[in-house]
Design a protein around this motif. Structure first.
Motif, mmCIF file in Angstrom:
data_model
loop_
_atom_site.group_PDB
_atom_site.id
_atom_site.type_symbol
_atom_site.label_atom_id
_atom_site.label_comp_id
_atom_site.label_asym_id
_atom_site.label_seq_id
_atom_site.Cartn_x
_atom_site.Cartn_y
_atom_site.Cartn_z
ATOM 1 N N VAL A 19 0.841 -1.204 0.000
ATOM 2 C CA VAL A 19 0.000 0.000 0.000
ATOM 3 C C VAL A 19 0.875 1.252 0.000
ATOM 4 C CG1 VAL A 19 -1.659 1.321 1.387
ATOM 5 C CG2 VAL A 19 -1.995 -1.123 1.040
ATOM 6 N N ALA A 20 1.932 1.239 0.802
ATOM 7 C CA ALA A 20 2.831 2.398 0.864
ATOM 8 C C ALA A 20 3.491 2.668 -0.483
ATOM 9 C CB ALA A 20 3.889 2.179 1.938
ATOM 10 N N VAL A 21 3.898 1.619 -1.181
ATOM 11 C CA VAL A 21 4.533 1.789 -2.492
ATOM 12 C C VAL A 21 3.538 2.390 -3.492
ATOM 13 C CG1 VAL A 21 5.488 0.533 -4.465
ATOM 14 C CG2 VAL A 21 6.299 0.055 -2.165
ATOM 15 N N ILE A 22 2.317 1.890 -3.479
ATOM 16 C CA ILE A 22 1.300 2.394 -4.411
ATOM 17 C C ILE A 22 0.977 3.855 -4.112
ATOM 18 C CG2 ILE A 22 -1.121 2.171 -5.095
ATOM 19 C CD1 ILE A 22 -0.726 -0.905 -4.665
ATOM 20 N N ILE A 23 0.771 4.174 -2.838
ATOM 21 C CA ILE A 23 0.485 5.561 -2.468
ATOM 22 C C ILE A 23 1.694 6.441 -2.757
ATOM 23 C CG2 ILE A 23 0.049 7.082 -0.489
ATOM 24 C CD1 ILE A 23 -1.774 4.899 0.608
ATOM 25 N N GLY A 24 2.889 5.924 -2.502
ATOM 26 C CA GLY A 24 4.111 6.684 -2.785
ATOM 27 C C GLY A 24 4.257 7.002 -4.263
ATOM 28 N N ALA A 25 3.923 6.042 -5.120
ATOM 29 C CA ALA A 25 4.009 6.282 -6.560
ATOM 30 C C ALA A 25 3.001 7.347 -6.993
ATOM 31 C CB ALA A 25 3.760 4.990 -7.322
ATOM 32 N N ALA A 26 1.784 7.274 -6.462
ATOM 33 C CA ALA A 26 0.779 8.285 -6.799
ATOM 34 C C ALA A 26 1.195 9.648 -6.257
ATOM 35 C CB ALA A 26 -0.577 7.885 -6.225
ATOM 36 N N PHE A 27 1.727 9.668 -5.043
ATOM 37 C CA PHE A 27 2.191 10.916 -4.442
ATOM 38 C C PHE A 27 3.345 11.506 -5.257
ATOM 39 C CE2 PHE A 27 4.797 13.180 -1.273
ATOM 40 C CZ PHE A 27 3.868 14.127 -0.883
ATOM 41 N N GLY A 28 4.228 10.638 -5.737
ATOM 42 C CA GLY A 28 5.343 11.096 -6.566
ATOM 43 C C GLY A 28 4.863 11.764 -7.849
ATOM 44 N N ARG A 29 3.820 11.215 -8.446
ATOM 45 C CA ARG A 29 3.264 11.817 -9.669
ATOM 46 C C ARG A 29 2.658 13.178 -9.371
ATOM 47 N NH1 ARG A 29 -0.255 8.039 -13.163
ATOM 48 N NH2 ARG A 29 -0.086 9.867 -14.469
ATOM 49 N N ILE A 30 1.985 13.298 -8.218
ATOM 50 C CA ILE A 30 1.397 14.588 -7.837
ATOM 51 C C ILE A 30 2.498 15.622 -7.635
ATOM 52 C CG2 ILE A 30 0.187 15.793 -5.964
ATOM 53 C CD1 ILE A 30 -1.485 13.229 -5.624
ATOM 54 N N VAL A 31 3.553 15.251 -6.931
ATOM 55 C CA VAL A 31 4.643 16.194 -6.679
ATOM 56 C C VAL A 31 5.377 16.534 -7.971
ATOM 57 C CG1 VAL A 31 6.838 16.510 -5.475
ATOM 58 C CG2 VAL A 31 4.895 15.524 -4.278
ATOM 59 N N THR A 32 5.536 15.568 -8.845
ATOM 60 C CA THR A 32 6.168 15.842 -10.138
ATOM 61 C C THR A 32 5.344 16.850 -10.923
ATOM 62 O OG1 THR A 32 7.170 13.652 -10.207
ATOM 63 C CG2 THR A 32 6.932 14.802 -12.302
ATOM 64 N N SER A 33 4.043 16.673 -10.940
ATOM 65 C CA SER A 33 3.169 17.625 -11.631
ATOM 66 C C SER A 33 3.242 18.993 -10.981
ATOM 67 C CB SER A 33 1.734 17.115 -11.638
ATOM 68 O OG SER A 33 0.888 18.063 -12.250
ATOM 69 N N LEU A 34 3.240 19.027 -9.645
ATOM 70 C CA LEU A 34 3.357 20.300 -8.937
ATOM 71 C C LEU A 34 4.644 21.011 -9.327
ATOM 72 C CD1 LEU A 34 2.451 22.274 -6.643
ATOM 73 C CD2 LEU A 34 3.793 20.843 -5.089
ATOM 74 N N THR A 35 5.725 20.255 -9.383
ATOM 75 C CA THR A 35 7.014 20.846 -9.715
ATOM 76 C C THR A 35 7.067 21.302 -11.167
ATOM 77 O OG1 THR A 35 8.072 19.389 -8.128
ATOM 78 C CG2 THR A 35 9.500 20.450 -9.726
ATOM 79 N N GLU A 36 6.714 20.398 -12.088
ATOM 80 C CA GLU A 36 6.862 20.693 -13.515
ATOM 81 C C GLU A 36 5.804 21.660 -14.040
ATOM 82 O OE1 GLU A 36 6.885 16.922 -15.477
ATOM 83 O OE2 GLU A 36 8.876 16.412 -14.724
ATOM 84 N N ASP A 37 4.571 21.547 -13.531
ATOM 85 C CA ASP A 37 3.473 22.314 -14.104
ATOM 86 C C ASP A 37 3.164 23.609 -13.368
ATOM 87 O OD1 ASP A 37 3.218 20.244 -15.922
ATOM 88 O OD2 ASP A 37 1.750 19.185 -14.703
ATOM 89 N N ILE A 38 3.604 23.727 -12.112
ATOM 90 C CA ILE A 38 3.272 24.930 -11.349
ATOM 91 C C ILE A 38 4.526 25.667 -10.882
ATOM 92 C CG2 ILE A 38 2.147 25.779 -9.241
ATOM 93 C CD1 ILE A 38 0.102 23.505 -9.628
ATOM 94 N N LEU A 39 5.384 24.992 -10.115
ATOM 95 C CA LEU A 39 6.514 25.693 -9.512
ATOM 96 C C LEU A 39 7.571 26.139 -10.520
ATOM 97 C CD1 LEU A 39 7.029 23.704 -6.202
ATOM 98 C CD2 LEU A 39 5.946 25.909 -6.539
ATOM 99 N N MET A 40 8.019 25.223 -11.363
ATOM 100 C CA MET A 40 9.094 25.582 -12.300
ATOM 101 C C MET A 40 8.654 26.665 -13.287
ATOM 102 S SD MET A 40 11.560 24.142 -10.981
ATOM 103 C CE MET A 40 12.913 24.370 -12.096
ATOM 104 N N PRO A 41 7.413 26.653 -13.811
ATOM 105 C CA PRO A 41 7.000 27.788 -14.646
ATOM 106 C C PRO A 41 6.974 29.108 -13.870
ATOM 107 C CG PRO A 41 5.591 25.916 -15.100
ATOM 108 C CD PRO A 41 6.435 25.551 -13.914
ATOM 109 N N LEU A 42 6.560 29.055 -12.590
ATOM 110 C CA LEU A 42 6.582 30.273 -11.783
ATOM 111 C C LEU A 42 8.009 30.767 -11.568
ATOM 112 C CD1 LEU A 42 3.867 29.534 -9.073
ATOM 113 C CD2 LEU A 42 3.736 31.193 -10.939
ATOM 114 N N ILE A 43 8.902 29.841 -11.262
ATOM 115 C CA ILE A 43 10.308 30.211 -11.089
ATOM 116 C C ILE A 43 10.860 30.751 -12.394
ATOM 117 C CG2 ILE A 43 12.620 29.303 -10.617
ATOM 118 C CD1 ILE A 43 11.272 27.359 -8.623
#
Length: 141
Positions: A19-43
């Motif tokens: 369960v932790a691995v599955i949630i971790g993978a989904a969480f990783g995708r969310i953080v990747t999207s946050l970084t690539e789609d929101i934070l890095m364009p703002l920076i």
């Protein structure tokens, strides 16, 4: 051997880990999207409209049959050109810092919950009063 495998899988630790691995993978995708789609364009916007993922140095020649842009990191990488993609690394490093900070916050909150649960419960007022009366009676001759 099949029975042993079933017993191994049925253990709570293995299921929790899955369960932790599955949630971790989904969480990783969310953080990747946050970084690539929101934070890095703002920076990039704050730094003058620059796109960090396009920062790279070519370390080798471009193949003769290459027809894409010499400034397209993804196309050059796909064509097999050796590249030093420091912009992509910067994006991944920011991603890591965000994940590490969020994990820190989660662990910190969990530690506070554990501390609250393990703290001894306050003694009721009547028990405290009775204890004081007992101690006073013991002191009398």
């Amino acid at each position: 051997m099949l029975k042993e495998f079933k017993a191994f899988i049925a253990r709570g630790n293995v299921l929790d880990l899955a369960v932790a691995v599955i949630i971790g993978a989904a969480f990783g995708r969310i953080v990747t999207s946050l970084t690539e789609d929101i934070l890095m364009p703002l920076i990039g916007k704050v730094s003058g409209g620059l796109d960090f993922s396009g920062y790279f140095l070519r370390l080798g020649p471009v193949p003769a049959g290459y027809t894409g842009s010499p400034d397209d990191y993804a196309a050059l990488k796909k064509a097999g050109v050796p590249l030093l993609g420091y912009g992509e690394f910067l994006t991944v490093a920011v991603n890591f810092v965000i994940v590490a900070f969020i994990i820190f916050l989660v662990v910190r909150a969990a530690n506070k919950l554990v501390d609250l649960r393990s703290a001894p419960a306050a003694e009721p007022a009547d028990v405290t009063l009775l204890r004081e009366i007992r101690d006073e009676l013991k002191r009398r001759p």
